[in-house]
Motif scaffolding. Structure first.
Motif, PDB file in Angstrom:
ATOM      1  N   GLY A  85      42.847  38.881  16.253  1.00 32.23           N
ATOM      2  CA  GLY A  85      41.504  39.107  16.736  1.00 32.23           C
ATOM      3  C   GLY A  85      41.398  37.915  17.830  1.00 32.23           C
ATOM      4  N   SER A  86      40.847  38.273  19.056  1.00 35.89           N
ATOM      5  CA  SER A  86      40.655  37.080  20.125  1.00 35.89           C
ATOM      6  C   SER A  86      41.894  36.170  20.130  1.00 35.89           C
ATOM      7  CB  SER A  86      39.371  36.230  19.648  1.00 35.89           C
ATOM      8  OG  SER A  86      38.980  35.385  20.668  1.00 35.89           O
ATOM      9  N   TYR A  94      26.339  39.530  10.709  1.00 32.87           N
ATOM     10  CA  TYR A  94      26.660  38.768  11.765  1.00 32.87           C
ATOM     11  C   TYR A  94      25.672  38.041  12.519  1.00 32.87           C
ATOM     12  CZ  TYR A  94      28.803  38.140  16.730  1.00 32.87           C
ATOM     13  OH  TYR A  94      29.182  37.575  18.120  1.00 32.87           O
ATOM     14  N   THR A  97      31.065  39.518  22.014  1.00 32.08           N
ATOM     15  CA  THR A  97      30.988  39.144  20.380  1.00 32.08           C
ATOM     16  C   THR A  97      31.513  37.883  19.913  1.00 32.08           C
ATOM     17  OG1 THR A  97      32.585  40.684  19.491  1.00 32.08           O
ATOM     18  CG2 THR A  97      30.521  41.536  19.690  1.00 32.08           C
ATOM     19  N   LYS A 141      45.375  41.414  12.679  1.00 32.66           N
ATOM     20  CA  LYS A 141      44.696  42.762  12.673  1.00 32.66           C
ATOM     21  C   LYS A 141      45.472  43.753  12.063  1.00 32.66           C
ATOM     22  CE  LYS A 141      44.711  42.682  17.300  1.00 32.66           C
ATOM     23  NZ  LYS A 141      44.304  42.872  18.555  1.00 32.66           N
ATOM     24  N   GLU A 191      36.481  41.244   9.245  1.00 30.81           N
ATOM     25  CA  GLU A 191      36.466  42.431  10.313  1.00 30.81           C
ATOM     26  C   GLU A 191      35.741  41.607  11.543  1.00 30.81           C
ATOM     27  OE1 GLU A 191      34.179  46.732  11.120  1.00 30.81           O
ATOM     28  OE2 GLU A 191      34.084  45.871   9.154  1.00 30.81           O
ATOM     29  N   THR A 240      38.658  39.978  13.200  1.00 30.25           N
ATOM     30  CA  THR A 240      39.708  40.798  13.945  1.00 30.25           C
ATOM     31  C   THR A 240      38.948  41.492  15.220  1.00 30.25           C
ATOM     32  OG1 THR A 240      39.307  42.662  12.272  1.00 30.25           O
ATOM     33  CG2 THR A 240      40.960  40.965  11.773  1.00 30.25           C
ATOM     34  N   THR A 241      37.693  41.618  15.148  1.00 27.32           N
ATOM     35  CA  THR A 241      36.944  42.280  16.152  1.00 27.32           C
ATOM     36  C   THR A 241      36.343  41.150  17.392  1.00 27.32           C
ATOM     37  OG1 THR A 241      35.157  42.797  15.102  1.00 27.32           O
ATOM     38  CG2 THR A 241      36.706  44.437  14.916  1.00 27.32           C
ATOM     39  N   THR A 246      35.334  39.120  20.199  1.00 32.09           N
ATOM     40  CA  THR A 246      35.949  38.856  21.535  1.00 32.09           C
ATOM     41  C   THR A 246      36.010  37.604  22.229  1.00 32.09           C
ATOM     42  OG1 THR A 246      33.630  38.774  22.673  1.00 32.09           O
ATOM     43  CG2 THR A 246      34.828  40.972  22.316  1.00 32.09           C
TER      44      THR A 246
END
Length: 453
Positions: A141-142, A326, A338, A383, A400, A403-404, A406
């Motif tokens: 992620g990122s 978050y 994000t 991921k 999560e 991994t998500t 940005t």
């Protein structure tokens, strides 16, 4: 004499810390949470390494050392390599001494990008190759952000990928007690605007929204730097954050002053903070979250990193008695994505060998992450791991977020010169909550940075 002592200590620790024949924590193939296929494929590809040795040196001690050794045991079992991990109370100094003396471990495990950069510049690290950088970009992620924290200039002046990311830490979190929210009819906010509205609603209902404590002995002030860093990532592009870290953008720049003032909207509002603004600097950060659990609650919200449950009341069940969300972004700034504030631990080869290269390959298997995930205190941006392997739902939810994400950025104060990130920035935040305006505080911190030699 001093160098000889340190080297001797490191060798003794290495021998004592060996976990060569350690029993595997989870029997291969028997638990469906684990991606055993990745273990079997890795084992088949590295059968020719049997009998080789591998030394690893890093920061993990106590329980974390036991947990990492439980991961290392799978590498040893799959390859037949005699891999041994050790640590030291002064591991940062020790790794510098050992590399300079020509007696480094095969692999150094380092959470400080600045130390990695220094070792790379001096020619003490082996490049991991573009193929590994590309792998991280695709699978994390990122991913591009993780690559940048492992990429440094080598002795030849050319940039290369030296640090492979593994264990991550997460800071962009707000903790709360679900029962308190349910009784009051509050909902978890999805945007920063909603978070401010929620804070106002709590005040209107006669409560206090936030517990904020900046006390930490000689390190008093550091929790406020996390607030400001989170606000920077939510009000400015990541590139602006990076320029701030490198001193291209100054502390008294409107972008930084604005982020400090966003923190001030919460910390410098008597109605928002348990005990009032006067209590912010004097309350120890370890005591600060206790207000969440008062009857009635002394506060409803607490901004702090993933480690803070260690200071919750005993027997607090995470996910039931306490939960988090978050740290939200501004709906008015959707182009910032994000972003996540945190930290991470990198693996670098300090003494090249086939076994060292194989261990980097091992880190690319889900099983190398899942074994620690299933036990405790481990997050990964990888991921392809099975999220069901996490020990609890709280860790799963944190994973999560990673991994998500940005954008992922390391804590700015950790990347700045020590006298700033662990000095003037801390004290400046205390001055700010004590009454100074953000512009003056920013100028004071910048003056300290400009005065460094």
């Amino acid at each position: 004499m001093r160098t000889s002592f340190w080297i001797g200590t490191a060798v003794a620790a290495l021998i004592a810390g060996g976990a060569v024949a350690q029993e595997l924590k989870f029997a291969p193939g028997e638990d469906s949470r684990f991606t055993w296929k990745s273990y079997d494929e890795f084992k088949a590809a590295h059968a020719d390494l049997k009998g080789q040795s591998l030394t690893l040196f890093g920061p993990w001690r106590g329980e974390d050392e036991v947990l990492f050794n439980s991961v290392l045991a799978y590498f040893n079992a799959a390859t037949g390599v005699n891999g041994r991990y050790s640590s030291s109370e002064n591991y940062e100094q020790q790794i510098v001494i050992d590399t300079q003396a020509g007696s480094p471990p095969n692999i150094a495990i380092i959470p400080q990008p600045g130390l990695l950069a220094d070792l790379a510049t001096k020619g003490f690290l082996t490049p991991l190759g573009q193929e590994n950088a590309d792998w991280v970009k695709t699978n994390y992620g990122s991913g591009e952000d993780w690559i940048r924290y492992g990429t440094y200039k080598g002795k030849d002046g050319n940039e290369a990928f030296f640090g492979f990311p593994y264990k991550a830490d997460l800071k962009s979190m707000v903790w709360y007690v679900p029962e308190n929210f349910e009784e009051a009819g509050y909902e978890v906010p999805k945007t920063m605007e909603d978070l401010i509205k929620l804070s106002d609603q709590i005040v209107e209902d006669g409560g206090v929204p936030w517990c904020i404590g900046l006390g930490s002995g000689g390190a008093t002030g550091w929790p406020a730097t996390d607030w400001v860093e989170d606000m920077m990532l939510r009000t400015q592009p990541a590139e602006t954050y990076d320029k701030w870290v490198s001193n291209e953008i100054k502390f008294d720049d409107p972008a930084v002053v604005g982020a400090i003032e966003e923190f001030g909207k919460f910390a410098k509002n008597d109605k928002y903070v348990s005990g009032g603004v006067a209590a912010v600097a004097s309350t120890d950060f370890r005591d600060s979250p206790k207000g969440l659990f008062g009857i009635p609650p002394k506060c409803y919200l607490h901004h702090q990193a993933s480690f803070i449950p260690s200071f919750f009341p005993p027997d607090t069940e995470l996910g039931v008695d306490a939960d988090f969300f978050y740290m939200p972004t501004y709906a008015s700034k959707p182009d910032l994505g994000t972003p996540v504030l945190g930290a991470g631990t990198m693996f670098a080869i300090t003494k090249d060998s086939p076994a060292a290269k194989a261990f980097i390959e091992f880190l690319k298997t889900p099983i190398a992450h899942e074994v620690w995930m299933a036990q405790a205190s481990f997050l990964t941006p990888y991921k392809e791991v099975n999220p069901e392997a996490y020990a609890n739902d709280i860790l799963k939810k944190q994973g999560e977020i990673l991994t998500t994400a940005t954008t992922f950025r390391f804590d700015a104060s950790d990347l700045m010169p020590g006298k700033i990130g662990a000095g003037a920035f801390w004290t400046g935040m205390i001055d700010y909550v004590g009454g100074k305006d953000a512009q003056t505080v920013g100028a004071d911190i910048q003056k300290a940075w400009d005065g460094l030699k």
